[in-house]
Design an enzyme around this catalytic site. Structure first.
Site, mmCIF file in Angstrom:
data_model
loop_
_atom_site.group_PDB
_atom_site.id
_atom_site.type_symbol
_atom_site.label_atom_id
_atom_site.label_comp_id
_atom_site.label_asym_id
_atom_site.label_seq_id
_atom_site.Cartn_x
_atom_site.Cartn_y
_atom_site.Cartn_z
ATOM 1 N N CYS A 2 0.786 -1.465 0.069
ATOM 2 C CA CYS A 2 0.055 0.131 0.028
ATOM 3 C C CYS A 2 0.893 1.134 -0.008
ATOM 4 O O CYS A 2 1.963 1.378 0.273
ATOM 5 C CB CYS A 2 -0.877 0.163 1.274
ATOM 6 N N ARG A 16 -4.834 7.043 0.419
ATOM 7 C CA ARG A 16 -4.033 5.826 0.196
ATOM 8 C C ARG A 16 -4.326 4.862 -1.190
ATOM 9 O O ARG A 16 -5.587 5.117 -1.561
ATOM 10 C CB ARG A 16 -4.127 5.076 1.344
ATOM 11 N N ASN A 79 0.497 -2.078 5.690
ATOM 12 C CA ASN A 79 1.107 -3.445 5.902
ATOM 13 C C ASN A 79 2.508 -3.287 6.468
ATOM 14 O O ASN A 79 3.380 -2.256 5.857
ATOM 15 C CB ASN A 79 1.113 -4.249 4.763
#
Lengths: 325, 325, 325, 325
Positions: A2, A16, A79
């Site tokens: 991400c 995002r 993550n």
């Protein structure tokens, strides 16, 4: 993986990409002020700031990936596999389960400054939401229009970093990501000059050569550098349409393309969705991999004083306009 | 500058980005079969294949940037500044002005194979369209579902290259672009393996590390390499929506972001438009820098036996769908 | 700056480059067993292992840059500017001035294992040797034939890292250097394979393309990666001549060339000397920037039971053999 | 493969590395003025300029790899596999076998200017020296103190390029090598400046960061770029010792290390020898992989009016000076 970024024009934008090989049933979810949050160790939060963001709603609980509250504070979890380290509860600390962090902060903080104070006491717990949902390993970008910070829970403890780039991806830890930018300081949006040798008549044979050396792959470090360059050099008008359009261009530079990143078993990482929230106006914009049109959900069109989640499943297919239809 | 690419699923797709700091008033333009083309040295072409593409229409003449004919043959012209070399008319050759190339080929060729034969006799003239329009310096990607070629008129003469990548950008000449791909042959959509040293336990700390080394800047050589990697590793469903969506993702990887490429005087190169034409169905899809939604113009909704251009100005502003509106 | 490396064939070799824009009067210096070391806070060490290495001798004190003791343990100090952090004396710790570290360790440890134990108690002091010598900011490579470690005194405290690469340069801290190697794991001494696309017939047009992506500049991170690759892929015979020759080739890959690294005022960093010590036989080999021939000083040709330093100024000019002279 | 370079201080220096996995019995070979050259198609050259260089002598014939004549003109032949294209004899041209090129040029030309004229008539033949020696595929660097050129015989014909870098390696063809330097024009011997973003306080954490992006592997294109940077930024005193020393440092930056470039069957490419000839004084200096000391052969210590080759086999083992011996 991400990429998250902030963007400032007249208003402040926070968004995002979420990159993965499959999607939970993500929904744009509005949590009104009187929806009660029951924290595992921190009691009940009956009243709080209203929140809009992308969530996987399970058992009526909004597991937010990224969200913004009505005060303009935003958080995105990304993550951080292999580096995130959560703990058991300890006395004299705010023991907050990892999945509770976003409601915990957005529910009661109106600014990064307030969040910083709250984070001084925090202990992030390794409690999973339930036995079917594995514990995600995340770190967070927290931002308002004045500043951005990165929150990491690592083996050494809780780390809160100033984030002057306003960008976050995944591994390695944030201080190492920022350090690597030093290696790219000579990159420029302008044409390069010849410093190689005055004895050679080298020339820019193309526009855009000032950024030669910018990494183009989709690893987390390369996306961090590329998104930082795109965002920090970005120029746009400050209208809502121009700002949003520009934001999606910035994150478009790090979008995952199906086929370019195999994760095994013939599965491929793609950018499941890209979001951009106007934190001042509470409008959450998004695109999905399969739909280039920007869709919006406006927080203020909901009853923010209610106690029920408002949920909008993502529009997935290409919404094509036939111009001569 | 620009990037062109082809893409094959069930149908064959052909498109490009056009990168520049300002836009002529580009229009999706359909030239029906009986619109007469008056060539400067090659006489009149009264009847020809119908053509759809992006054009700047001047004095009722479609100056195409990229176009496709009803037989599924596509051409895109891309900047080739400093290397393009056009000539004066000579006997025993097809003396075609540079700006006439697209009608000349698309008007009468149903395939790359036929275009190849025609190009054996061609001499590209340095005749400008009129005194106000400077002569563009271009080279061309020509493709159908069976093959792609690159056409270049350089100082040494006319060059026709096989283009197995199905991608074209700008400088340097195409053979040098293709050669550079050798330097990136080890890049992969899969995770990297440790060949550095068996004595170190190196690991992939992120997905996507197999393509580390892929250039991420917007110079023409870097865009060529990145677009080739994205396109050649691309995987998608073969429905119309999936194919188009994927194509815009491929070209999205080389889109120019306002601010990242300054061209002087505070002007910036941006991706003015991105196109994707289904060459089998004659549908021309596009996005603009300011509008992420895909818009389509369908050739077969026009009277293709007419003699008047059909013109559709580009839809420019963000078409945002308010989901809770 | 500098690069240090280890190398194992039949014997174990330990050496380094010293890069700088000027030289103190460095001398190969042998400290015999009964030369007394007076530590600032740790009392006197009357008897100790014999030491050979490169030192700047001031007031009869050998300020070693790198050295090896008669047990085969080696240490090299390398610049670590901006990250090194030394402290004031504290109780219950071994308070060793930074410049005393090499005698402290080499005087009494016969192995890295013993050094590790000693380092558990160490506190490195910010005491300069005298008021004219500024405090150097260093970190250290410590190695024997069994293992290598990196010692760093940073703001957070003393750090001892396993160093499986057996290489050290300068900034950033060692854990970040090691992490960066992950980004180069796909580099290989073998020819690359085509993973870019099976649709293109890419080829290795040159030998050595498997290591494409290896950095070639002289920054500390690039030298770390390059020296690690050269050293870890190195292959040589195990005779003394072959081993030494190979070692100088390894460090030759990171040698600083006059003119390629300007440090201001028309001054340039060069590799002042390169050393390679056979730790088993106590022979210290070196070259200087101006002398490509390898010169050797053999510890065991000195009286190691004495109490006076043996000092050998470096041979500086090219020692050219005229073959038809 | 190989790298050749020129260097100018008070005198003019010309040299090269020869990289391969094994060595023919190379010898520094002086061909005096009256040694007769019997050309296959061009008759006999009884008297000519004296020549010194590295040669494999077969049947009393000096097959030069690189050589310089008494007028200060130098030539080096470097591998050009897959691109070199030699022909059959044709009328009205100077039909010179590939292996005869060096004697043909050095025997009768006193300058690059004269060589240029001779090359206008040349046709390079694909005649091997004999049936046991396969035809080498080479291109050449030809230089004197005034200019350098590259000679290539490719499919399209004979190509003579100005070589302002004074460097040559192997593939791809020279014009492509030179073009690639444009991509490195921003590299510098000075510290980098922050052009990435004024919003970040990026810093040079190491000396030498201005050349970040310089390739460090041993492929021919990377060696070309690295050698060009090293040579063109090189600074040295102009004495003989300083000039020679510096030249070996320049070529040292592209030296092949055993183990870093596997060529199959457990064989590795190494830099068999490195040479540097003072073209003004006729002294040929060299090092070998196994001997770091510079050895010299002085042309003027031979009888240059003789008719017999003077041959000096290379000194191969490390010539180590024991300083306390």
């Amino acid at each position: 993986m991400c990429t998250a970024a902030t963007y400032q024009t007249k208003d402040f934008y926070f968004g995002r990409t979420l990159d993965y090989e499959f999607s939970y049933c993500d929904e744009v979810t509005i949590t009104p002020r009187n929806y009660p949050f029951h924290f595992r160790m921190m009691g009940e939060m009956k009243h709080h700031y209203a929140i809009i963001g992308m969530a996987y709603v399970m058992e009526q609980y909004p597991l937010y990936y990224d969200a913004v509250n009505e005060k303009g504070l935003g958080i995105a979890g990304l993550n951080f596999v292999g580096n995130a380290y959560y703990r058991k509860a300890v006395p004299h600390r705010d023991n907050v389960a990892q999945f509770e962090l976003i409601p915990w902060i957005l529910g009661q903080c109106s600014s990064v400054q307030e969040a910083r104070m709250l984070l001084e006491r925090i202990n992030l717990l390794d409690t999973p939401f339930n036995e079917r949902l594995p514990l995600a390993q995340l770190h967070w970008l927290i931002a308002d229009r004045y500043e951005a910070i990165t929150l990491e829970a690592v083996k050494e403890g809780i780390r809160v970093y100033n984030n002057p780039a306003g960008v976050l991806t995944n591994n390695p830890p944030f201080n190492m990501q920022m350090f690597q930018l030093n290696n790219f300081m000579q990159l420029s949006a302008n044409d390069p000059e010849n410093h190689f040798s005055s004895k050679l008549s080298l020339k820019a044979y193309s526009r855009g050569m000032g950024a030669l050396g910018l990494p183009g792959d989709w690893s987390s470090q390369s996306r961090f550098i590329r998104a930082a360059f795109s965002k920090l050099n970005s120029i746009s008008g400050d209208s809502e349409a121009e700002s949003i359009s520009q934001f999606f261009h910035i994150l478009g530079s790090v979008g995952q393309i199906r086929g370019c990143c195999e994760v095994g078993d013939g599965k491929f990482e793609i950018t499941i969705y890209t979001s951009c929230c106007n934190t001042d106006r509470g409008i959450y914009y998004y695109t999905t991999y399969g739909n280039h049109q920007i869709t919006a959900v406006d927080m203020y069109r909901e009853n923010l004083d209610g106690n029920l989640l408002a949920r909008y499943p993502l529009i997935q297919g290409e919404q094509i306009l036939i111009q001569n239809g």
